[in-house]
Design a protein around this motif. Structure first.
Motif, PDB file in Angstrom:
ATOM      1  N   GLY A 141    -110.188  68.783 111.713  1.00  0.00           N
ATOM      2  CA  GLY A 141    -110.157  67.972 110.503  1.00  0.00           C
ATOM      3  C   GLY A 141    -111.232  68.392 109.526  1.00  0.00           C
ATOM      4  O   GLY A 141    -111.034  68.369 108.297  1.00  0.00           O
ATOM      5  N   GLU A 161    -110.007  71.472 107.753  1.00  0.00           N
ATOM      6  CA  GLU A 161    -109.004  71.096 106.751  1.00  0.00           C
ATOM      7  C   GLU A 161    -109.666  70.508 105.508  1.00  0.00           C
ATOM      8  O   GLU A 161    -109.290  70.829 104.371  1.00  0.00           O
ATOM      9  CB  GLU A 161    -108.020  70.110 107.372  1.00  0.00           C
ATOM     10  CG  GLU A 161    -106.773  69.868 106.570  1.00  0.00           C
ATOM     11  CD  GLU A 161    -105.739  69.061 107.334  1.00  0.00           C
ATOM     12  OE1 GLU A 161    -104.616  68.922 106.826  1.00  0.00           O
ATOM     13  OE2 GLU A 161    -106.056  68.575 108.446  1.00  0.00           O
ATOM     14  N   ALA A 172    -109.805  72.029 101.710  1.00  0.00           N
ATOM     15  CA  ALA A 172    -109.294  71.234 100.588  1.00  0.00           C
ATOM     16  C   ALA A 172    -110.289  71.209  99.437  1.00  0.00           C
ATOM     17  O   ALA A 172    -109.906  71.246  98.256  1.00  0.00           O
ATOM     18  CB  ALA A 172    -108.975  69.817 101.057  1.00  0.00           C
ATOM     19  N   SER A 179    -105.276  75.302 101.410  1.00  0.00           N
ATOM     20  CA  SER A 179    -104.677  74.618 102.550  1.00  0.00           C
ATOM     21  C   SER A 179    -104.882  75.477 103.792  1.00  0.00           C
ATOM     22  O   SER A 179    -105.335  76.625 103.712  1.00  0.00           O
ATOM     23  CB  SER A 179    -103.178  74.399 102.321  1.00  0.00           C
ATOM     24  OG  SER A 179    -102.489  75.642 102.340  1.00  0.00           O
ATOM     25  N   LEU A 180    -104.532  74.930 104.940  1.00  0.00           N
ATOM     26  CA  LEU A 180    -104.631  75.696 106.181  1.00  0.00           C
ATOM     27  C   LEU A 180    -103.747  76.937 106.116  1.00  0.00           C
ATOM     28  O   LEU A 180    -104.121  77.999 106.631  1.00  0.00           O
ATOM     29  CB  LEU A 180    -104.229  74.814 107.366  1.00  0.00           C
ATOM     30  CG  LEU A 180    -105.184  73.663 107.693  1.00  0.00           C
ATOM     31  CD1 LEU A 180    -104.518  72.682 108.654  1.00  0.00           C
ATOM     32  CD2 LEU A 180    -106.478  74.193 108.292  1.00  0.00           C
ATOM     33  N   MET A 188    -111.219  80.259 109.128  1.00  0.00           N
ATOM     34  CA  MET A 188    -111.173  79.026 109.911  1.00  0.00           C
ATOM     35  C   MET A 188    -112.201  79.048 111.035  1.00  0.00           C
ATOM     36  O   MET A 188    -112.813  78.023 111.353  1.00  0.00           O
ATOM     37  CB  MET A 188    -109.759  78.788 110.459  1.00  0.00           C
ATOM     38  CG  MET A 188    -108.776  78.318 109.404  1.00  0.00           C
ATOM     39  SD  MET A 188    -107.214  77.691 110.098  1.00  0.00           S
ATOM     40  CE  MET A 188    -106.379  79.230 110.466  1.00  0.00           C
TER      41      MET A 188
END
Length: 288
Positions: A253, A256, A260, A265-266, A274
């Motif tokens: 989370g 994410e 944002a 976005s992912l 990531m």
């Protein structure tokens, strides 16, 4: 619940839409209609429904914890659906139906509450629990007299796979089947991991059915061995795994949310970005 599979079939002839009456007989009739007319429901078996029954029980527990009435009603309904679905399938097999299940439950509740329906007097919940266990033991003796086999590990707790694994291991330990220390459990875990690594296919190679079955068995051995290590450390494997799941969800989370803030976005990100944000999430946890 899991979404129904999208299947292209001729439309079911219109037979009218039933009302939501709140009556059990109407629910049973609705389930029979779904078995007759729904492609997904038609192909289900008692075994194929097992994962759904487990999932719905967990989702009910989460809803009760959240204390949201609408969620609780929905999840209780999903659990009830599993009962109704199984009963419909067994009725189709000519084995028993919902009325038999209800009668069996009623008989059990009456039999296990002599302090309510008979002259017995039990003053507190501890006494009730002790009497309940006595009655269950008597029921097992009756089953044995009828020829139903009873093995020493049959009394272990039901639950998730992790819970059952730890319960089975604890009971076996009480019967003398255990290592004295944790070293034996760790060596066994390492042995199982080595066996799994030996049969893992190379990247890009999809295992056939036979290899998948072997991989599943070896992976299960590894998980069972890891649960044994948890038990030897006096840890609850289920609780430890749930802690990890919640931690993973929290960190993901965070990824994410950070993306944002960057207007991404992912799907716009890659594993390197990531992974860097994952490490940032870990630092954020330590500083909180």
């Amino acid at each position: 619940m899991k979404p129904l599979e999208q299947t292209t079939l001729p439309p079911t002839p219109v037979q009218g839409t039933p009302d939501a009456t709140g009556q059990i007989d109407d629910l049973l009739a609705l389930m029979a209609r779904l078995r007759a007319d729904c492609p997904w429901d038609k192909k289900q078996t008692n075994h194929s429904l097992i994962p759904y029954a487990i999932e719905e029980a967990y989702e009910l527990g989460e809803a009760v914890q959240a204390d949201d009435d609408e969620d609780i009603k929905g999840e209780l309904g999903d659990v009830l659906l599993q009962v109704v679905f199984h009963c419909q399938l067994y009725a189709e097999q000519g084995r028993f139906d919902m009325s038999d299940v209800i009668a069996t439950l009623q008989e059990k509740l009456i039999r296990r509450h002599p302090h309510v329906f008979e002259a017995e007097t039990l003053t507190d919940d501890a006494a009730v629990k002790a009497r309940w266990d006595e009655i269950k033991a008597e029921e097992r003796r009756v089953d044995e007299a009828r020829g139903k086999p009873r093995r020493r590990l049959d009394a272990t707790k039901a639950g998730s796979a992790l819970m059952q694994a730890q319960s089975v291991q604890s009971q076996a330990s009480k019967l003398g089947f255990d290592w004295d220390g944790i070293e034996g459990a760790i060596e066994k875990l390492e042995e199982e991991i080595a066996e799994l690594k030996q049969i893992i296919p190379a990247d890009g190679h999809k295992p056939d059915a036979a290899l998948k079955a072997e991989l599943e068995k070896e992976l299960g051995d590894c998980v069972f061995g890891l649960v044994n290590v948890a038990r030897k450390l006096s840890l609850d494997a289920e609780a430890a795994t749930l802690t990890c799941v919640h931690k993973f969800k929290s960190r993901f989370g965070y990824i994410e949310a950070q993306l944002a803030q960057l207007g991404k976005s992912l799907e716009d990100s890659d594993i390197e970005e990531m992974d860097a944000l994952w490490e940032a999430a870990k630092r954020h946890e330590r500083s909180s």
